[in-house]
Design a protein around this motif. Structure first.
Motif, PDB file in Angstrom:
ATOM      1  N   ALA A  39       1.046  -1.156  -0.094  1.00 28.51           N
ATOM      2  CA  ALA A  39      -0.167  -0.138   0.221  1.00 28.51           C
ATOM      3  C   ALA A  39       1.012   1.212  -0.040  1.00 28.51           C
ATOM      4  O   ALA A  39       0.785   2.174  -0.944  1.00 28.51           O
ATOM      5  CB  ALA A  39      -0.981   0.168   0.972  1.00 28.51           C
ATOM      6  N   VAL A  40       1.905   1.174   0.522  1.00 27.34           N
ATOM      7  CA  VAL A  40       2.426   2.494   0.783  1.00 27.34           C
ATOM      8  C   VAL A  40       3.404   1.969  -0.397  1.00 27.34           C
ATOM      9  O   VAL A  40       3.695   4.187  -0.508  1.00 27.34           O
ATOM     10  CB  VAL A  40       3.829   2.366   2.108  1.00 27.34           C
ATOM     11  CG1 VAL A  40       4.516   3.109   1.855  1.00 27.34           C
ATOM     12  CG2 VAL A  40       3.548   1.955   3.483  1.00 27.34           C
ATOM     13  N   ALA A  41       4.068   1.671  -1.198  1.00 28.57           N
ATOM     14  CA  ALA A  41       4.393   1.800  -2.068  1.00 28.57           C
ATOM     15  C   ALA A  41       3.905   2.405  -3.722  1.00 28.57           C
ATOM     16  O   ALA A  41       3.923   3.198  -4.444  1.00 28.57           O
ATOM     17  CB  ALA A  41       5.123   0.368  -2.978  1.00 28.57           C
ATOM     18  N   THR A  42       2.312   2.257  -3.695  1.00 24.44           N
ATOM     19  CA  THR A  42       2.133   3.434  -4.021  1.00 24.44           C
ATOM     20  C   THR A  42       0.981   4.265  -3.983  1.00 24.44           C
ATOM     21  O   THR A  42       1.153   5.469  -4.745  1.00 24.44           O
ATOM     22  CB  THR A  42      -0.107   2.143  -3.887  1.00 24.44           C
ATOM     23  OG1 THR A  42      -0.536   3.117  -2.924  1.00 24.44           O
ATOM     24  CG2 THR A  42       0.105   0.695  -4.341  1.00 24.44           C
ATOM     25  N   LEU A  43       1.899   5.096  -3.108  1.00 28.40           N
ATOM     26  CA  LEU A  43       1.442   6.734  -3.099  1.00 28.40           C
ATOM     27  C   LEU A  43       2.567   7.592  -3.509  1.00 28.40           C
ATOM     28  O   LEU A  43       3.501   6.995  -4.145  1.00 28.40           O
ATOM     29  CB  LEU A  43       2.328   6.664  -0.633  1.00 28.40           C
ATOM     30  CG  LEU A  43       1.179   6.430  -0.780  1.00 28.40           C
ATOM     31  CD1 LEU A  43       1.401   6.325   1.394  1.00 28.40           C
ATOM     32  CD2 LEU A  43      -0.339   6.405  -0.142  1.00 28.40           C
ATOM     33  N   PRO A  44       1.640   9.164  -3.986  1.00 27.34           N
ATOM     34  CA  PRO A  44       2.893   9.501  -4.555  1.00 27.34           C
ATOM     35  C   PRO A  44       3.652  10.396  -3.346  1.00 27.34           C
ATOM     36  O   PRO A  44       3.617   9.761  -2.104  1.00 27.34           O
ATOM     37  CB  PRO A  44       1.679  10.199  -4.960  1.00 27.34           C
ATOM     38  CG  PRO A  44       0.688  10.428  -4.170  1.00 27.34           C
ATOM     39  CD  PRO A  44       0.837   8.925  -3.633  1.00 27.34           C
ATOM     40  N   PRO A  45       4.526  10.889  -4.026  1.00 25.47           N
ATOM     41  CA  PRO A  45       5.399  11.577  -3.338  1.00 25.47           C
ATOM     42  C   PRO A  45       4.826  13.282  -2.491  1.00 25.47           C
ATOM     43  O   PRO A  45       4.437  13.084  -2.782  1.00 25.47           O
ATOM     44  CB  PRO A  45       6.969  11.615  -4.508  1.00 25.47           C
ATOM     45  CG  PRO A  45       6.809  11.054  -5.536  1.00 25.47           C
ATOM     46  CD  PRO A  45       5.351  10.805  -5.202  1.00 25.47           C
ATOM     47  N   GLY A  46       5.604  12.915  -1.498  1.00 31.63           N
ATOM     48  CA  GLY A  46       5.351  14.246  -0.640  1.00 31.63           C
ATOM     49  C   GLY A  46       3.678  13.717   0.104  1.00 31.63           C
ATOM     50  O   GLY A  46       3.117  14.661  -0.012  1.00 31.63           O
ATOM     51  N   CYS A  47       3.520  12.927   0.593  1.00 32.38           N
ATOM     52  CA  CYS A  47       2.336  13.074   0.848  1.00 32.38           C
ATOM     53  C   CYS A  47       2.037  13.389   2.843  1.00 32.38           C
ATOM     54  O   CYS A  47       3.430  12.956   3.517  1.00 32.38           O
ATOM     55  CB  CYS A  47       1.601  11.839   1.119  1.00 32.38           C
ATOM     56  SG  CYS A  47       0.363  10.882  -0.463  1.00 32.38           S
ATOM     57  N   HIS A  48       0.965  12.949   2.780  1.00 38.26           N
ATOM     58  CA  HIS A  48       0.767  12.961   4.829  1.00 38.26           C
ATOM     59  C   HIS A  48       0.232  11.967   5.142  1.00 38.26           C
ATOM     60  O   HIS A  48      -0.969  11.793   4.371  1.00 38.26           O
ATOM     61  CB  HIS A  48      -0.110  15.055   5.055  1.00 38.26           C
ATOM     62  CG  HIS A  48       1.142  16.015   4.652  1.00 38.26           C
ATOM     63  ND1 HIS A  48       1.597  16.768   5.385  1.00 38.26           N
ATOM     64  CD2 HIS A  48       0.828  16.581   2.975  1.00 38.26           C
ATOM     65  CE1 HIS A  48       2.239  17.520   4.924  1.00 38.26           C
ATOM     66  NE2 HIS A  48       1.937  17.998   3.743  1.00 38.26           N
ATOM     67  N   ALA A  49       0.737  10.966   5.511  1.00 38.77           N
ATOM     68  CA  ALA A  49       0.050   9.981   6.181  1.00 38.77           C
ATOM     69  C   ALA A  49      -0.487  10.117   7.611  1.00 38.77           C
ATOM     70  O   ALA A  49       0.983  10.493   7.846  1.00 38.77           O
ATOM     71  CB  ALA A  49       1.365   9.244   5.666  1.00 38.77           C
ATOM     72  N   LEU A  50      -1.525   9.134   7.458  1.00 36.67           N
ATOM     73  CA  LEU A  50      -2.060   9.557   8.991  1.00 36.67           C
ATOM     74  C   LEU A  50      -2.248   7.833   8.872  1.00 36.67           C
ATOM     75  O   LEU A  50      -3.540   7.527   8.760  1.00 36.67           O
ATOM     76  CB  LEU A  50      -3.391  10.414   8.957  1.00 36.67           C
ATOM     77  CG  LEU A  50      -3.218  11.711   8.097  1.00 36.67           C
ATOM     78  CD1 LEU A  50      -4.785  12.254   8.533  1.00 36.67           C
ATOM     79  CD2 LEU A  50      -2.471  12.422   9.784  1.00 36.67           C
TER      80      LEU A  50
END
Length: 292
Positions: free
Chosen positions: A171-182
């Motif tokens: 799941a983390v691998a699919t994120l765009p760069p610069g996300c604010h993760a909660l």
């Protein structure tokens, strides 16, 4: 840069500009609106003609030919640089565009860089659902994950992508760069695995973990054992999340505190006393055109 979502793609690749604009604005996807605002002599289209441009698609037309290709290239280059705002471009059709009609066109290009913030929300429990409702009116793109497939509400909100994600690292691998993760799942082990994966990835704008100070103490020991330095844990992970001093344990109260904290992390837009189309460009726009 992300492609327009399926809700736009399914409508086809030749939408009227206003239909494409509505879909892209709802989805907070990068795009540019090009409008003919001035014309002299023989030109392909009259003032008021509009075209919508994304990284890899064009909707509607300003008349075709080299002139239109130049407008598309100008807009797509600006989108690739992440620009926003407005710019006024002049096209002497016999000079810059090499078209035999020989007219002169001014095109206003309005650039929309997409979502103001990208937020990755892990957990679709009571707080997660309250948080999604609070973020819905904001110009943010929310990537919502849960390892359970039956917990998401049926309603699909704009700028919200829901994902069934049983594997935290995938799941983390699919994120765009610069996300604010909660991080706020139903399972502490899953929370720790997500924080581990987010730290390993290393390009989040921020990482927030729901829970108590004692939970974070326990997690730090496990994360150090996984190879993360204490200095990074101190600098990059917030736990508990929410604005300091906020009271209340209701899901909506916790969500309010978290959105308020995210607002403090929002990038500050650069400001100057001159915004929009430069005054010199506007002055030149009102002088008699010359073929270049």
């Amino acid at each position: 840069m992300r492609r327009p979502e399926a809700s736009l793609q399914q409508q086809g690749s030749a939408l009227p500009w206003h239909a494409a604009l509505h879909a892209l604005q709802r989805e907070a996807q990068p795009h540019a609106l090009a409008s003919v605002v001035g014309a002299a002599g023989s030109t392909p289209r009259e003032p008021g003609a509009k075209m919508l441009i994304t990284e890899d698609a064009v909707h509607d037309t300003l008349g075709g030919g080299t002139f239109e290709f130049q407008v598309i290239a100008c807009a797509q280059e600006a989108l690739a640089r992440g620009e926003s705002g407005t710019r006024l471009e002049a096209f002497p059709l016999g000079g810059r565009s090499g078209q035999c009609c020989g007219g002169y066109v001014h095109v206003l290009i309005e650039l929309f860089a997409g979502a103001e913030m990208q937020v990755a929300l892990f957990g679709a429990g009571h707080v997660g659902q309250a948080l999604v409702g609070l973020m819905a009116p904001l110009p943010w793109r929310v990537h919502w994950f849960d390892s359970r497939d039956d917990v998401f509400p049926a309603q699909q909100r704009p700028r919200l992508a829901k994902h069934h994600a049983p594997d935290p690292a995938a799941a983390v691998a699919t994120l765009p760069p610069g996300c604010h993760a909660l991080v706020m799942t139903h399972d502490h082990g899953e929370d720790c695995a997500l924080v581990d994966a987010l730290l390993t990835r290393g390009d989040c704008a921020s990482i927030g973990l729901i829970g108590s100070h004692s939970k974070w103490v326990s997690f730090q020991r496990r994360l150090r054992d996984a190879g993360h330095a204490q200095a990074r844990l101190d600098a990059e992970v917030r736990c508990p999340i929410g604005v300091a001093g906020a009271k209340g344990k209701l899901p909506y109260e916790i969500a309010l505190s978290m959105v308020t904290e995210l607002l403090t992390l929002k990038p500050t837009a650069s400001q100057s006393d001159r915004r929009g189309v430069a005054p010199d460009t506007l002055r030149k726009a009102f002088t008699a055109p010359t073929d270049e």
